[in-house]
Design a protein around this motif. Structure first.
Motif, PDB file in Angstrom:
ATOM      1  N   ASN A 136     -12.882   6.911   0.410  1.00  0.00           N
ATOM      2  CA  ASN A 136     -12.836   7.311   1.590  1.00  0.00           C
ATOM      3  C   ASN A 136     -12.402   6.216   2.586  1.00  0.00           C
ATOM      4  N   LEU A 137     -11.689   5.219   2.090  1.00  0.00           N
ATOM      5  CA  LEU A 137     -11.074   4.083   2.733  1.00  0.00           C
ATOM      6  C   LEU A 137      -9.656   4.815   3.385  1.00  0.00           C
ATOM      7  N   PRO A 138      -9.212   4.568   4.541  1.00  0.00           N
ATOM      8  CA  PRO A 138      -8.060   5.183   5.274  1.00  0.00           C
ATOM      9  C   PRO A 138      -6.705   5.216   4.234  1.00  0.00           C
ATOM     10  N   GLU A 139      -6.727   3.837   3.505  1.00  0.00           N
ATOM     11  CA  GLU A 139      -5.709   3.583   2.544  1.00  0.00           C
ATOM     12  C   GLU A 139      -5.755   4.645   1.361  1.00  0.00           C
ATOM     13  N   MET A 140      -6.706   5.357   1.323  1.00  0.00           N
ATOM     14  CA  MET A 140      -6.911   6.305   0.093  1.00  0.00           C
ATOM     15  C   MET A 140      -6.630   7.797   0.407  1.00  0.00           C
ATOM     16  N   LYS A 141      -6.313   8.064   1.814  1.00  0.00           N
ATOM     17  CA  LYS A 141      -6.256   9.406   2.320  1.00  0.00           C
ATOM     18  C   LYS A 141      -5.203  10.250   1.434  1.00  0.00           C
ATOM     19  N   LEU A 142      -4.113   9.679   1.293  1.00  0.00           N
ATOM     20  CA  LEU A 142      -2.938  10.411   0.390  1.00  0.00           C
ATOM     21  C   LEU A 142      -3.647  10.706  -1.251  1.00  0.00           C
ATOM     22  N   ALA A 143      -4.183   9.536  -1.758  1.00  0.00           N
ATOM     23  CA  ALA A 143      -4.713   9.848  -3.151  1.00  0.00           C
ATOM     24  C   ALA A 143      -5.642  10.984  -3.155  1.00  0.00           C
ATOM     25  N   SER A 144      -6.533  10.970  -1.950  1.00  0.00           N
ATOM     26  CA  SER A 144      -7.624  11.995  -2.036  1.00  0.00           C
ATOM     27  C   SER A 144      -7.126  13.343  -1.718  1.00  0.00           C
ATOM     28  N   ALA A 145      -6.005  13.471  -0.986  1.00  0.00           N
ATOM     29  CA  ALA A 145      -5.249  14.740  -0.492  1.00  0.00           C
ATOM     30  C   ALA A 145      -4.597  15.022  -1.729  1.00  0.00           C
ATOM     31  N   PHE A 146      -3.968  14.327  -2.522  1.00  0.00           N
ATOM     32  CA  PHE A 146      -3.384  14.791  -3.802  1.00  0.00           C
ATOM     33  C   PHE A 146      -4.328  15.232  -4.688  1.00  0.00           C
ATOM     34  N   LEU A 147      -5.662  14.488  -4.962  1.00  0.00           N
ATOM     35  CA  LEU A 147      -6.577  15.326  -6.079  1.00  0.00           C
ATOM     36  C   LEU A 147      -6.951  16.730  -5.495  1.00  0.00           C
ATOM     37  N   ALA A 148      -7.255  16.680  -4.224  1.00  0.00           N
ATOM     38  CA  ALA A 148      -7.701  18.020  -3.630  1.00  0.00           C
ATOM     39  C   ALA A 148      -6.713  19.049  -3.946  1.00  0.00           C
ATOM     40  N   LYS A 149      -5.506  18.857  -3.678  1.00  0.00           N
ATOM     41  CA  LYS A 149      -4.177  19.736  -3.705  1.00  0.00           C
ATOM     42  C   LYS A 149      -4.245  20.147  -5.248  1.00  0.00           C
ATOM     43  N   ASN A 150      -4.431  19.235  -6.254  1.00  0.00           N
ATOM     44  CA  ASN A 150      -4.407  19.638  -7.682  1.00  0.00           C
ATOM     45  C   ASN A 150      -5.753  19.680  -8.142  1.00  0.00           C
ATOM     46  N   LYS A 151      -6.651  20.205  -7.542  1.00  0.00           N
ATOM     47  CA  LYS A 151      -8.162  20.232  -7.762  1.00  0.00           C
ATOM     48  C   LYS A 151      -8.464  20.527  -9.322  1.00  0.00           C
ATOM     49  N   HIS A 152      -7.661  21.426 -10.053  1.00  0.00           N
ATOM     50  CA  HIS A 152      -7.881  21.785 -11.572  1.00  0.00           C
ATOM     51  C   HIS A 152      -7.141  20.702 -12.550  1.00  0.00           C
ATOM     52  N   GLY A 153      -6.320  19.881 -11.861  1.00  0.00           N
ATOM     53  CA  GLY A 153      -5.643  18.912 -12.653  1.00  0.00           C
ATOM     54  C   GLY A 153      -4.407  19.590 -13.252  1.00  0.00           C
ATOM     55  N   PHE A 154      -3.558  18.640 -14.034  1.00  0.00           N
ATOM     56  CA  PHE A 154      -2.352  19.359 -14.433  1.00  0.00           C
ATOM     57  C   PHE A 154      -1.868  18.612 -15.783  1.00  0.00           C
ATOM     58  N   LYS A 155      -0.843  18.959 -16.408  1.00  0.00           N
ATOM     59  CA  LYS A 155      -0.097  18.176 -17.579  1.00  0.00           C
ATOM     60  C   LYS A 155       0.745  17.175 -16.905  1.00  0.00           C
ATOM     61  N   VAL A 156       0.833  15.929 -17.224  1.00  0.00           N
ATOM     62  CA  VAL A 156       1.695  14.861 -16.864  1.00  0.00           C
ATOM     63  C   VAL A 156       3.163  15.272 -17.590  1.00  0.00           C
ATOM     64  N   PRO A 157       4.279  15.489 -16.658  1.00  0.00           N
ATOM     65  CA  PRO A 157       5.567  15.556 -17.631  1.00  0.00           C
ATOM     66  C   PRO A 157       6.000  14.522 -18.446  1.00  0.00           C
TER      67      PRO A 157
END
Length: 300
Positions: A106-127
């Motif tokens: 919830n820290l301001p510095e983690m907003k991008l990380a939180s948004a990234f997880l929300a966007k990829n909510k089910h996960g992915f395979k790492v290239p």
């Protein structure tokens, strides 16, 4: 028979949990947990069932699995043979941005990380191109102690975030992981039955009986919770197995053998189903794989 839980409890005595396992095969039942999971397949081959989709996995693969997403790393059949001396090895890291780590995310510095997880909510395979870097950061987390665990974890999250658009989702955004515990346990039994018997001539009646349901009720239930009909799911499991066999070094003239081994009793039907799922014929699939492998070898 022991009733196995669908929702697994991950120890919460640490902010970030890491584990390194070496076993005869992966845990063989569909399950979920509140934590996100990053798993590096150090050794082993099989099929990852994630939500309503499936992916072949092998040594070197890395998967980020979303919170509450039903999943199962199903080892190949040879790992379950009574005379097998094969083993699997894997390193996994678990974390819960909505649990003990909520204040951090919830820290301001983690907003991008939180948004990234929300966007990829089910996960992915790492290239594959990024695998080595991610593995090194995972091992740094695993080997760290005290506050260094968090420092190395943040570096890992930052590296995952940098992958940006270069990821392959584990399943469709439309998939809903909102499954009750009882439904999950029933679904786990059904999928386990199919993945253990796909290479034999199992019918709709067989799997419906295993689920203690009428065929009509089973079809409605299975379609609702997987997005697949029984036949389409069975075909994907079989084709997934066939793909691994085709690129495993078996002779090209054994395509028919691969088909029968995967559970098809007609090479014509196998070719038709293979092309409908993979988008090309078995022969073209082998040629494409060999062509890519040669290019990778030359560039190495």
């Amino acid at each position: 028979m022991k009733v196995l839980p669908f929702t697994m409890l991950v120890p919460d005595d640490k902010s970030v949990i890491s584990e390194h396992i070496e076993l005869p095969y992966f845990y063989q039942y569909l399950h979920r947990h509140d934590e996100w999971q990053i798993t590096y397949i150090e050794k082993g081959e099989g099929t990852l069932i994630a939500g309503n989709d499936m992916h072949a996995f092998r040594s070197g693969d890395i998967f980020l699995i979303g919170a509450k997403l039903p999943h199962l790393f199903k080892s190949n059949p040879e790992y379950f043979a009574s005379d097998s001396n094969k083993t699997i090895k894997a390193c996994s890291i678990y974390f819960n941005p909505n649990g003990i780590l909520a204040a951090l995310f919830n820290l301001p510095e983690m907003k991008l990380a939180s948004a990234f997880l929300a966007k990829n909510k089910h996960g992915f395979k790492v290239p594959a191109a990024f695998a080595k870097s991610i593995v090194n950061k995972m091992l740094n987390v695993h080997q760290a102690a005290g506050v260094d665990v968090l420092f190395n974890f943040l570096k890992l999250v930052n590296s995952l975030q940098d992958l940006n658009e270069n990821v392959e989702p584990l399943c469709s955004d439309m998939y809903s992981s909102n499954v009750t515990e009882n439904e999950g346990m029933r679904l786990s039994k059904i999928i386990n039955f199919i993945t253990e018997n796909y290479n034999s001539q199992i019918s709709l009646e067989d799997v419906a009986n295993a689920a203690f349901m009428t065929p009509q009720a089973f079809c409605r239930y299975f379609k609702k919770h997987t997005g697949h009909t029984f036949v389409s799911f069975l075909n994907e499991v079989r084709i997934n197995d066939a793909c691994k066999s085709l690129i495993s070094g078996e002779k090209a003239d054994c395509i028919s053998g691969v088909a029968y081994k995967a559970g098809f009793n007609s090479i014509t039907n196998f070719n038709r189903v293979f092309k409908s799922i993979i988008g090309q014929s078995p022969r073209a699939y082998i040629d494409t794989y060999n062509s890519v492998s040669r290019v990778s070898y030359i560039g190495a």
